[in-house]
Design a protein around this motif. Structure first.
Motif, PDB file in Angstrom:
ATOM      1  N   MET A 352       0.826  -1.210   0.000  1.00  0.00           N
ATOM      2  CA  MET A 352       0.000   0.000   0.000  1.00  0.00           C
ATOM      3  C   MET A 352       0.860   1.259   0.000  1.00  0.00           C
ATOM      4  N   GLU A 353       1.939   1.242   0.780  1.00  0.00           N
ATOM      5  CA  GLU A 353       2.803   2.424   0.873  1.00  0.00           C
ATOM      6  C   GLU A 353       3.527   2.678  -0.441  1.00  0.00           C
ATOM      7  N   ILE A 354       4.032   1.617  -1.066  1.00  0.00           N
ATOM      8  CA  ILE A 354       4.778   1.762  -2.311  1.00  0.00           C
ATOM      9  C   ILE A 354       3.871   2.203  -3.458  1.00  0.00           C
ATOM     10  N   SER A 355       2.640   1.697  -3.458  1.00  0.00           N
ATOM     11  CA  SER A 355       1.735   1.931  -4.596  1.00  0.00           C
ATOM     12  C   SER A 355       0.807   3.117  -4.407  1.00  0.00           C
ATOM     13  N   GLY A 356       0.551   3.504  -3.147  1.00  0.00           N
ATOM     14  CA  GLY A 356      -0.422   4.548  -2.876  1.00  0.00           C
ATOM     15  C   GLY A 356      -1.856   4.049  -2.878  1.00  0.00           C
ATOM     16  N   ALA A 357      -2.048   2.741  -2.992  1.00  0.00           N
ATOM     17  CA  ALA A 357      -3.398   2.175  -3.013  1.00  0.00           C
ATOM     18  C   ALA A 357      -3.999   2.170  -1.613  1.00  0.00           C
ATOM     19  N   GLU A 358      -5.326   2.188  -1.566  1.00  0.00           N
ATOM     20  CA  GLU A 358      -6.024   2.220  -0.287  1.00  0.00           C
ATOM     21  C   GLU A 358      -6.330   0.821   0.244  1.00  0.00           C
ATOM     22  N   ILE A 359      -6.232  -0.177  -0.629  1.00  0.00           N
ATOM     23  CA  ILE A 359      -6.567  -1.559  -0.270  1.00  0.00           C
ATOM     24  C   ILE A 359      -5.497  -2.475  -0.881  1.00  0.00           C
ATOM     25  N   SER A 360      -5.180  -3.562  -0.188  1.00  0.00           N
ATOM     26  CA  SER A 360      -4.164  -4.499  -0.670  1.00  0.00           C
ATOM     27  C   SER A 360      -4.620  -5.928  -0.419  1.00  0.00           C
ATOM     28  N   CYS A 361      -4.164  -6.850  -1.293  1.00  0.00           N
ATOM     29  CA  CYS A 361      -4.352  -8.269  -1.018  1.00  0.00           C
ATOM     30  C   CYS A 361      -3.066  -9.024  -1.331  1.00  0.00           C
ATOM     31  N   THR A 362      -2.822 -10.079  -0.561  1.00  0.00           N
ATOM     32  CA  THR A 362      -1.657 -10.926  -0.788  1.00  0.00           C
ATOM     33  C   THR A 362      -1.929 -12.291  -0.176  1.00  0.00           C
ATOM     34  N   ALA A 363      -0.985 -13.222  -0.406  1.00  0.00           N
ATOM     35  CA  ALA A 363      -1.137 -14.589   0.082  1.00  0.00           C
ATOM     36  C   ALA A 363       0.117 -15.020   0.818  1.00  0.00           C
ATOM     37  N   LEU A 364      -0.041 -16.004   1.688  1.00  0.00           N
ATOM     38  CA  LEU A 364       1.096 -16.733   2.240  1.00  0.00           C
ATOM     39  C   LEU A 364       1.330 -17.888   1.278  1.00  0.00           C
ATOM     40  N   PHE A 365       2.398 -17.809   0.490  1.00  0.00           N
ATOM     41  CA  PHE A 365       2.520 -18.640  -0.703  1.00  0.00           C
ATOM     42  C   PHE A 365       2.533 -20.139  -0.428  1.00  0.00           C
ATOM     43  N   ASP A 366       3.227 -20.561   0.617  1.00  0.00           N
ATOM     44  CA  ASP A 366       3.258 -21.989   0.925  1.00  0.00           C
ATOM     45  C   ASP A 366       3.527 -22.188   2.405  1.00  0.00           C
ATOM     46  N   ASP A 367       3.528 -23.439   2.826  1.00  0.00           N
ATOM     47  CA  ASP A 367       3.691 -23.747   4.243  1.00  0.00           C
ATOM     48  C   ASP A 367       5.145 -23.727   4.691  1.00  0.00           C
ATOM     49  N   LEU A 368       6.063 -23.434   3.769  1.00  0.00           N
ATOM     50  CA  LEU A 368       7.479 -23.369   4.122  1.00  0.00           C
ATOM     51  C   LEU A 368       7.930 -21.952   4.444  1.00  0.00           C
ATOM     52  N   ALA A 369       7.076 -20.957   4.178  1.00  0.00           N
ATOM     53  CA  ALA A 369       7.437 -19.573   4.465  1.00  0.00           C
ATOM     54  C   ALA A 369       7.563 -19.378   5.975  1.00  0.00           C
ATOM     55  N   PRO A 370       8.741 -19.014   6.482  1.00  0.00           N
ATOM     56  CA  PRO A 370       8.934 -18.951   7.937  1.00  0.00           C
ATOM     57  C   PRO A 370       8.663 -17.599   8.575  1.00  0.00           C
ATOM     58  N   GLY A 371       8.417 -16.551   7.761  1.00  0.00           N
ATOM     59  CA  GLY A 371       8.301 -15.223   8.339  1.00  0.00           C
ATOM     60  C   GLY A 371       9.671 -14.688   8.734  1.00  0.00           C
ATOM     61  N   PHE A 372       9.705 -13.705   9.660  1.00  0.00           N
ATOM     62  CA  PHE A 372      10.956 -13.063  10.078  1.00  0.00           C
ATOM     63  C   PHE A 372      11.229 -13.298  11.555  1.00  0.00           C
ATOM     64  N   ASP A 373      12.519 -13.465  11.877  1.00  0.00           N
ATOM     65  CA  ASP A 373      12.982 -13.361  13.261  1.00  0.00           C
ATOM     66  C   ASP A 373      13.379 -11.916  13.524  1.00  0.00           C
ATOM     67  N   SER A 374      14.064 -11.672  14.615  1.00  0.00           N
ATOM     68  CA  SER A 374      14.408 -10.297  14.990  1.00  0.00           C
ATOM     69  C   SER A 374      15.433  -9.681  14.049  1.00  0.00           C
ATOM     70  N   ARG A 395      -8.268  -0.557 -10.654  1.00  0.00           N
ATOM     71  CA  ARG A 395      -9.488   0.124 -10.219  1.00  0.00           C
ATOM     72  C   ARG A 395     -10.622  -0.898 -10.295  1.00  0.00           C
ATOM     73  N   LEU A 396     -11.169  -1.246  -9.128  1.00  0.00           N
ATOM     74  CA  LEU A 396     -12.186  -2.289  -9.042  1.00  0.00           C
ATOM     75  C   LEU A 396     -13.488  -1.720  -8.502  1.00  0.00           C
ATOM     76  N   GLU A 397     -14.562  -2.375  -8.838  1.00  0.00           N
ATOM     77  CA  GLU A 397     -15.839  -2.072  -8.212  1.00  0.00           C
ATOM     78  C   GLU A 397     -16.008  -2.945  -6.980  1.00  0.00           C
ATOM     79  N   GLY A 398     -16.890  -2.518  -6.099  1.00  0.00           N
ATOM     80  CA  GLY A 398     -17.120  -3.268  -4.872  1.00  0.00           C
ATOM     81  C   GLY A 398     -17.532  -4.703  -5.141  1.00  0.00           C
ATOM     82  N   ARG A 399     -18.283  -4.925  -6.202  1.00  0.00           N
ATOM     83  CA  ARG A 399     -18.716  -6.288  -6.533  1.00  0.00           C
ATOM     84  C   ARG A 399     -17.527  -7.173  -6.903  1.00  0.00           C
ATOM     85  N   VAL A 473      -9.456   1.480  -5.269  1.00  0.00           N
ATOM     86  CA  VAL A 473      -8.120   1.269  -5.821  1.00  0.00           C
ATOM     87  C   VAL A 473      -7.415   0.202  -4.991  1.00  0.00           C
ATOM     88  N   VAL A 474      -6.994  -0.898  -5.653  1.00  0.00           N
ATOM     89  CA  VAL A 474      -6.461  -2.068  -4.954  1.00  0.00           C
ATOM     90  C   VAL A 474      -5.118  -2.460  -5.561  1.00  0.00           C
TER      91      VAL A 474
END
Length: 531
Positions: A352-374, A395-399, A473-474
């Motif tokens: 959202m920050e990079i694109s300026g969009a008000e809404i975002s969607c994404t996925a957790l691609f697979d079960d091996l993605a570990p996320g971040f440690d410190s 640019r999408l409609e609500g539907r 805007v998504v």
């Protein structure tokens, strides 16, 4: 005088969807795993020692998918790709380009093609200018001293333009593989007088191999079943793309095989031929899967790979930033899709920050993605974000938003005990965790007890209901924006902005710029099992 019957045995070995995995260890933790091209090479060598006639074919998706291939395409292009060097050393007889061969653009594709000592076969990937096969020849023929002639015809899923960035496909046309096969298979039989036709198709099966019932929406992405049924004259279909492990089956008399992904298995087809009345016929064919589990790395391939791997490991282990607060480690992937996780929220906020969009969607691609440690390294980013996606703002409609959320809601299923679990449709015939999206900038609830199409409730933005005909805007990745994953509601929608920088670069630059990122979660969505 009656002719004595002669016989011949031919073995076809298939790799597919290796995705640039070379060495037998995990990029996540360095643990030993017997897979990748270096291990496959030992398996191939053993078969060549024990069988007189062995053909080695790769069915596509070899240039992209591992940290190594990303590093060589995006960071260090000082030499031809290591993958190609190793495939040359392994004496591949031919390859078929898959959809991911186009991910890094035409220049990189041409570089890999030029460096290859083997032909690239695809009858339906054409030059827009000439109408001829882009890679020169659609097939290769082998002829032995006894007169046996065998052809391998290459085909590529023609769904590539639905996923790939248009700049990467400029001047390239993808035609329907069934139409191409109906042109070339009779030509091989009648004009080239071949005795055996092998089709190597970078695509999978759209129907159950036994019942013939559809196993996915018939978009045309996978047409393996139709190829077997509609194109006469095919003896064997080498398949891929779906990352499935398939052997021992026939469809309409065609022997089929598919060897999984990332170099864990090799597909093997054994053909027995007999000469009857001056003509060679296939009197037996059998497919099987050979595991790499019991093989060790070939030292020749390992030696070729080591310099590039050493450079890669140094790059992967560079700390680039830190996490403040509770770390973003993903301990339970299923729970991270049931309840919003700080790592997913961070991805959304970057988009959202990079694109300026008000809404975002994404996925957790697979079960091996570990996320971040410190402490965050490049390895962490590469492992979590494994695809070379860019971002697209629509640019999408609500539907459209509601329809997309309902598609994602199909990911869940209530079992007989009333517990929420992953729907089998997202697990078979191919695992599709990457097709379940989570959203930011909205508030919503998924009620799994309701029927498909009615599961999204309390859909709001900033306290107001999402209106069907209002525009929003998504931002999302280019694969999803093109309709990939059966999200047809996004296809051909107005594009507000294209961000051509690879997401791995975006995430790495964002962390370097901030130095420290903050772990937060706002719980803007929920998954429930009932009212």
């Amino acid at each position: 005088m009656k002719e004595e019957h002669a016989t011949m045995r031919i073995v076809i070995l298939e790799t597919s969807d290796v995705h640039g995995y070379m060495m037998p260890y995990s990029y996540v933790d360095g643990s030993s795993i017997n897979q990748g091209l270096s291990v496959i090479s030992s398996l191939i060598n053993e078969h060549r020692q024990h069988s007189e006639e062995v053909l080695l074919i790769d069915n596509g998706d070899f240039l992209q998918g591992s940290p190594l291939t990303y590093h060589q395409a995006k960071v260090d292009q000082s030499r031809p790709t290591t993958v190609i060097e190793c495939m040359n050393a392994m004496n591949y007889d031919a390859v078929v380009p898959g959809n991911h061969e186009f991910n890094f653009g035409k220049s990189y594709l041409e570089k890999a093609f030029t460096a290859s000592s083997f032909p690239w076969l695809s009858a339906n990937v054409l030059s827009e200018e000439t109408g001829e096969p882009l890679f020169g020849t659609p097939y290769r023929i082998w002829e032995w001293d006894n007169g046996v002639r065998l052809a391998v015809l290459g085909l590529t899923t023609h769904y590539v333009p639905n996923w790939e960035h248009p700049n990467h496909l400029e001047g390239i046309t993808f035609t329907n593989p069934i139409v191409a096969a109906k042109q070339w298979v009779p030509y091989l039989r009648e004009q080239e007088q071949v005795d055996v036709v092998i089709v190597s198709y970078h695509g999978g099966f759209e129907r159950d191999l036994v019942s013939g019932e559809p196993t996915e929406s018939l978009t045309g992405e996978n047409l393996g079943y139709a190829l077997c049924e509609e194109v006469s004259g095919i003896d064997v279909l080498l398949s891929g793309h779906q990352h499935r492990v398939i052997s021992g089956e026939e469809v309409a008399g065609v022997c089929v095989v598919q060897p999984g992904s990332e170099g864990q298995f090799v597909g093997k087809v054994t053909l027995s031929l007999q000469k009857v009345e001056h003509k060679w016929i296939v009197n037996h064919k059998q497919s099987e899967i050979v595991s790499c589990e019991s093989f060790v790395a070939d030292p020749i391939v390992s030696e070729l790979t080591t310099p590039a791997e050493n450079n890669l490991q140094q790059w992967l282990d560079q700390p680039i930033g830190f996490v403040e607060g509770d770390n973003m480690r993903i301990l339970n992937p299923f729970q991270a899709r049931m309840t919003e996780h700080p790592f997913i929220e961070w991805i959304q906020r970057v988009q959202m920050e990079i694109s300026g969009a008000e809404i975002s969607c994404t996925a957790l691609f697979d079960d091996l993605a570990p996320g971040f440690d410190s402490i965050i390294t490049m390895r962490d980013i590469m492992i979590n974000y494994k695809y070379p996606n860019t971002l697209r703002v629509l640019r999408l409609e609500g539907r459209d938003i509601k329809a997309a959320l309902e598609r994602s809601a199909q990911y869940f299923h209530l079992n007989d005990s009333g517990d929420i679990e992953v729907s089998s449709a997202f697990l078979y015939p191919k695992t599709q965790h990457f097709n379940y999206d989570m959203w930011e900038g909205l508030n919503y609830t998924i009620n799994v007890s309701k029927a498909h199409g009615e599961r999204i409730v309390n859909l709001e933005r900033e306290g107001m209901p999402i209106l069907a005909d209002k525009q929003y805007v998504v931002v999302m990745n280019n694969y999803r924006a093109s309709g990939g994953g059966e999200y047809s509601m996004f296809k051909d929608k107005p594009i507000v902005k294209e961000i051509s920088v690879d997401m791995v670069e975006i995430l790495a630059d964002y962390i370097r710029d901030k130095g420290t990122i903050v772990s937060t979660v706002n719980d803007n969505w929920h998954v429930i099992s009932g009212a």
